[in-house]
Design a protein around this motif. Structure first.
Motif, PDB file in Angstrom:
ATOM      1  N   ARG A  66      72.483 -21.850 -16.423  1.00 31.53           N
ATOM      2  CA  ARG A  66      73.046 -21.465 -17.711  1.00 31.53           C
ATOM      3  C   ARG A  66      72.022 -20.633 -18.506  1.00 31.53           C
ATOM      4  NH1 ARG A  66      74.466 -26.305 -19.341  1.00 31.53           N
ATOM      5  NH2 ARG A  66      76.425 -26.161 -18.171  1.00 31.53           N
ATOM      6  N   GLY A  67      72.445 -19.462 -18.952  1.00 26.66           N
ATOM      7  CA  GLY A  67      71.565 -18.593 -19.725  1.00 26.66           C
ATOM      8  C   GLY A  67      70.705 -17.664 -18.879  1.00 26.66           C
ATOM      9  N   ALA A  68      70.829 -17.735 -17.543  1.00 28.29           N
ATOM     10  CA  ALA A  68      70.046 -16.850 -16.681  1.00 28.29           C
ATOM     11  C   ALA A  68      70.676 -15.463 -16.624  1.00 28.29           C
ATOM     12  CB  ALA A  68      69.943 -17.430 -15.274  1.00 28.29           C
ATOM     13  N   ASP A  69      69.859 -14.437 -16.645  1.00 33.92           N
ATOM     14  CA  ASP A  69      70.330 -13.067 -16.454  1.00 33.92           C
ATOM     15  C   ASP A  69      70.394 -12.697 -14.979  1.00 33.92           C
ATOM     16  OD1 ASP A  69      70.391 -12.144 -19.329  1.00 33.92           O
ATOM     17  OD2 ASP A  69      68.288 -12.769 -19.159  1.00 33.92           O
ATOM     18  N   ALA A  70      69.488 -13.274 -14.190  1.00 36.35           N
ATOM     19  CA  ALA A  70      69.427 -12.971 -12.765  1.00 36.35           C
ATOM     20  C   ALA A  70      69.000 -14.214 -12.000  1.00 36.35           C
ATOM     21  CB  ALA A  70      68.450 -11.823 -12.490  1.00 36.35           C
ATOM     22  N   GLU A 100      78.639 -19.606  -6.583  1.00 37.13           N
ATOM     23  CA  GLU A 100      79.753 -19.940  -7.475  1.00 37.13           C
ATOM     24  C   GLU A 100      79.246 -20.342  -8.859  1.00 37.13           C
ATOM     25  OE1 GLU A 100      81.886 -22.886  -5.270  1.00 37.13           O
ATOM     26  OE2 GLU A 100      83.058 -21.368  -4.155  1.00 37.13           O
ATOM     27  N   ALA A 101      78.097 -21.025  -8.919  1.00 38.36           N
ATOM     28  CA  ALA A 101      77.513 -21.362 -10.222  1.00 38.36           C
ATOM     29  C   ALA A 101      77.081 -20.102 -10.961  1.00 38.36           C
ATOM     30  CB  ALA A 101      76.330 -22.312 -10.038  1.00 38.36           C
ATOM     31  N   CYS A 102      76.598 -19.104 -10.231  1.00 38.85           N
ATOM     32  CA  CYS A 102      76.271 -17.820 -10.864  1.00 38.85           C
ATOM     33  C   CYS A 102      77.515 -17.208 -11.497  1.00 38.85           C
ATOM     34  CB  CYS A 102      75.690 -16.860  -9.827  1.00 38.85           C
ATOM     35  SG  CYS A 102      74.006 -17.236  -9.286  1.00 38.85           S
ATOM     36  N   VAL A 107      76.153 -15.034 -14.711  1.00 41.23           N
ATOM     37  CA  VAL A 107      74.899 -14.414 -14.274  1.00 41.23           C
ATOM     38  C   VAL A 107      75.216 -12.998 -13.813  1.00 41.23           C
ATOM     39  CG1 VAL A 107      73.017 -14.527 -12.597  1.00 41.23           C
ATOM     40  CG2 VAL A 107      73.902 -16.633 -13.633  1.00 41.23           C
ATOM     41  N   GLN A 108      74.512 -12.044 -14.324  1.00 45.21           N
ATOM     42  CA  GLN A 108      74.838 -10.647 -14.056  1.00 45.21           C
ATOM     43  C   GLN A 108      74.287 -10.132 -12.730  1.00 45.21           C
ATOM     44  OE1 GLN A 108      76.977  -8.813 -16.168  1.00 45.21           O
ATOM     45  NE2 GLN A 108      77.212 -10.956 -16.781  1.00 45.21           N
ATOM     46  N   VAL A 109      73.204 -10.743 -12.254  1.00 44.62           N
ATOM     47  CA  VAL A 109      72.532 -10.239 -11.057  1.00 44.62           C
ATOM     48  C   VAL A 109      72.237 -11.402 -10.119  1.00 44.62           C
ATOM     49  CG1 VAL A 109      70.563  -8.960 -10.137  1.00 44.62           C
ATOM     50  CG2 VAL A 109      71.412  -8.447 -12.437  1.00 44.62           C
ATOM     51  N   ARG A 161      76.499  -7.932  -9.994  1.00 47.73           N
ATOM     52  CA  ARG A 161      75.631  -7.068  -9.188  1.00 47.73           C
ATOM     53  C   ARG A 161      74.932  -7.932  -8.152  1.00 47.73           C
ATOM     54  NH1 ARG A 161      70.511  -5.008  -9.322  1.00 47.73           N
ATOM     55  NH2 ARG A 161      69.914  -5.729 -11.424  1.00 47.73           N
ATOM     56  N   VAL A 162      75.405  -7.851  -6.908  1.00 46.33           N
ATOM     57  CA  VAL A 162      74.890  -8.679  -5.819  1.00 46.33           C
ATOM     58  C   VAL A 162      74.054  -7.820  -4.885  1.00 46.33           C
ATOM     59  CG1 VAL A 162      75.460 -10.205  -3.897  1.00 46.33           C
ATOM     60  CG2 VAL A 162      76.880 -10.224  -5.966  1.00 46.33           C
ATOM     61  N   VAL A 163      72.851  -8.273  -4.600  1.00 40.36           N
ATOM     62  CA  VAL A 163      71.935  -7.567  -3.697  1.00 40.36           C
ATOM     63  C   VAL A 163      71.591  -8.511  -2.557  1.00 40.36           C
ATOM     64  CG1 VAL A 163      69.720  -6.379  -3.466  1.00 40.36           C
ATOM     65  CG2 VAL A 163      70.979  -6.267  -5.626  1.00 40.36           C
ATOM     66  N   ARG A 164      71.710  -8.027  -1.319  1.00 37.55           N
ATOM     67  CA  ARG A 164      71.366  -8.831  -0.144  1.00 37.55           C
ATOM     68  C   ARG A 164      70.153  -8.210   0.535  1.00 37.55           C
ATOM     69  NH1 ARG A 164      76.512  -6.593  -0.109  1.00 37.55           N
ATOM     70  NH2 ARG A 164      76.780  -6.571   2.154  1.00 37.55           N
ATOM     71  N   MET A 165      69.087  -8.972   0.595  1.00 26.80           N
ATOM     72  CA  MET A 165      67.863  -8.486   1.234  1.00 26.80           C
ATOM     73  C   MET A 165      67.864  -8.883   2.706  1.00 26.80           C
ATOM     74  SD  MET A 165      66.363  -6.763  -0.957  1.00 26.80           S
ATOM     75  CE  MET A 165      65.541  -6.533  -2.519  1.00 26.80           C
ATOM     76  N   ARG A 166      67.624  -7.904   3.577  1.00 25.20           N
ATOM     77  CA  ARG A 166      67.621  -8.146   5.019  1.00 25.20           C
ATOM     78  C   ARG A 166      66.266  -7.762   5.606  1.00 25.20           C
ATOM     79  NH1 ARG A 166      73.436  -5.224   5.919  1.00 25.20           N
ATOM     80  NH2 ARG A 166      74.742  -6.850   4.983  1.00 25.20           N
ATOM     81  N   PRO A 167      65.281  -8.642   5.441  1.00 24.34           N
ATOM     82  CA  PRO A 167      63.952  -8.329   5.972  1.00 24.34           C
ATOM     83  C   PRO A 167      63.822  -8.698   7.442  1.00 24.34           C
ATOM     84  CG  PRO A 167      63.885 -10.401   4.786  1.00 24.34           C
ATOM     85  CD  PRO A 167      65.297  -9.882   4.650  1.00 24.34           C
TER      86      PRO A 167
END
Length: 358
Positions: A66-70, A100-102, A107-109, A161-167
């Motif tokens: 709650r209250g997180a931007d990212a 789902e909690a995001c 949560v925007q990011v 805005r969802v970002v998936r990191m694939r290292p």
């Protein structure tokens, strides 16, 4: 900007906390983990720590987010490999709980740890692939199934805005003892991994892999949080490694070993519970595509500061030293907090310790 990092005490998490703390656009960082780190870890100015369990029936994630931007979601469980239902509960169902909690808390990011393991087997000609390569994983390994399963959240939540990191494989000195426990177990005497001591290393046919220093991956995570980007990003450094490169680093000759023989040996050891790595993981590694990280360089302005060889050399040095850090996942060899040659995960200012209700 307030950022919450789940799985903040592991290999990637400790580096991500440190990278975020250096960005002036980020005003507040919350590190979340099932077990809080000991003193001296995560000393970034303004960082708060919360206990949190992402498993179904675990913590109140709404209270955490709650209250997180990212949110940077890194919480993951590699073991027990003999109980894939348990890892599925954490890695698939637990991750979905976070996602789902995001969404519920606006949560925007969301930046989450995907992997090279999410990809389908690579092309036969071995050419590097970009982020458009199919993500069906390799069905024979729990890790790759779980990573591939999580790849569709963006389509269901277009407003976020969802970002998936694939290292590729992430290495740093402080994670060496953890990675030995996860993949090799007690059969690998850490003090033997020294140039000139091992006469030979197995040269598994077809084995090629890409390595990245964890701190370089962390800087890409930081950039993804603050830049208006979305979608997947491959993260790797040059050069591509193979058994010959490992042998040269250890001043050892390479003895050819068919992949089938290597799998049979690993399978027998795994069934006897002598090693924790399941044979399906080797099957997956032998089929991984090589990655092209051009999108990360262009969209994130990201340039790795370590070569793949430097990152792997640092990992080998950490193995020899029994290195670690003062967190439960990164405990040094023999369970020592930090181990020999341990490093602080962030190297920044004082930490605010908060034992929350989650």
């Amino acid at each position: 900007m307030r950022v919450v990092v789940t799985g903040a005490t592991g290999n990637a998490g400790t580096s991500v906390i440190g990278a975020l703390a250096l960005d002036p656009a980020i005003s507040r960082i919350t590190g979340a983990a099932r077990r809080l780190p000991g003193p001296g870890v995560g000393r970034a100015e303004g960082v708060q720590w919360e206990t949190a369990d992402v498993d179904p029936g675990g913590s109140d994630l709404d209270a955490l987010l709650r209250g997180a931007d990212a949110v940077v979601h890194l919480a993951w469980k590699f073991q027990p490999t003999h109980d894939p239902v348990e890892t599925w509960r954490t890695n698939a169902l637990g991750s979905i709980r976070v996602f789902e909690a995001c969404a519920r808390n606006d949560v925007q990011v969301l930046v989450h740890a995907s992997s090279v393991g999410a990809y389908s087997p690579g092309p036969e000609d071995g050419r590097p692939v970009d982020e458009s390569w199919p993500t069906h994983g390799w069905p024979g390994a729990a890790y790759t199934r779980e990573k591939a399963y999580l790849d569709g959240f963006q389509r269901a939540n277009p407003s976020m805005r969802v970002v998936r990191m694939r290292p590729g494989f992430l290495f740093k000195r402080a994670a060496a003892s953890e990675q030995r426990r996860i993949f090799a177990g007690p059969l690998l005497p850490w003090w033997l991994v020294r140039p000139g001591l091992l006469p030979a290393v197995p040269g598994i046919r077809g084995l090629r892999f890409q390595v990245l220093h964890t701190d370089d991956a962390a800087d890409a995570y930081r950039a993804a949080v603050v830049r208006p980007v979305r979608g997947p990003f491959n993260l790797v450094a040059d050069p591509i490694l193979d058994s010959g490169a490992v042998g040269r680093l250890l001043h050892a000759r390479t003895v050819a070993l068919p992949a089938a023989a290597a799998r049979s040996a690993l399978s027998a050891a795994w069934r006897l519970r002598l090693v924790p790595a399941a044979p399906g993981l080797l099957d997956a590694v032998l089929r991984l595509p090589m990655l092209d990280a051009g999108r990360a360089r262009t969209k994130l302005g990201w340039i790795p500061q370590h070569t793949a060889l430097e990152a792997f050399e640092e990992f080998l040095a950490g193995l020899r030293e029994g290195a670690g850090a003062n967190t439960a996942p990164l405990a040094g060899a023999g369970g020592r907090a930090g181990g020999s040659g341990s490093q602080n995960a962030t190297g920044q200012g004082p930490v605010k310790w908060t034992h929350g209700r989650v």
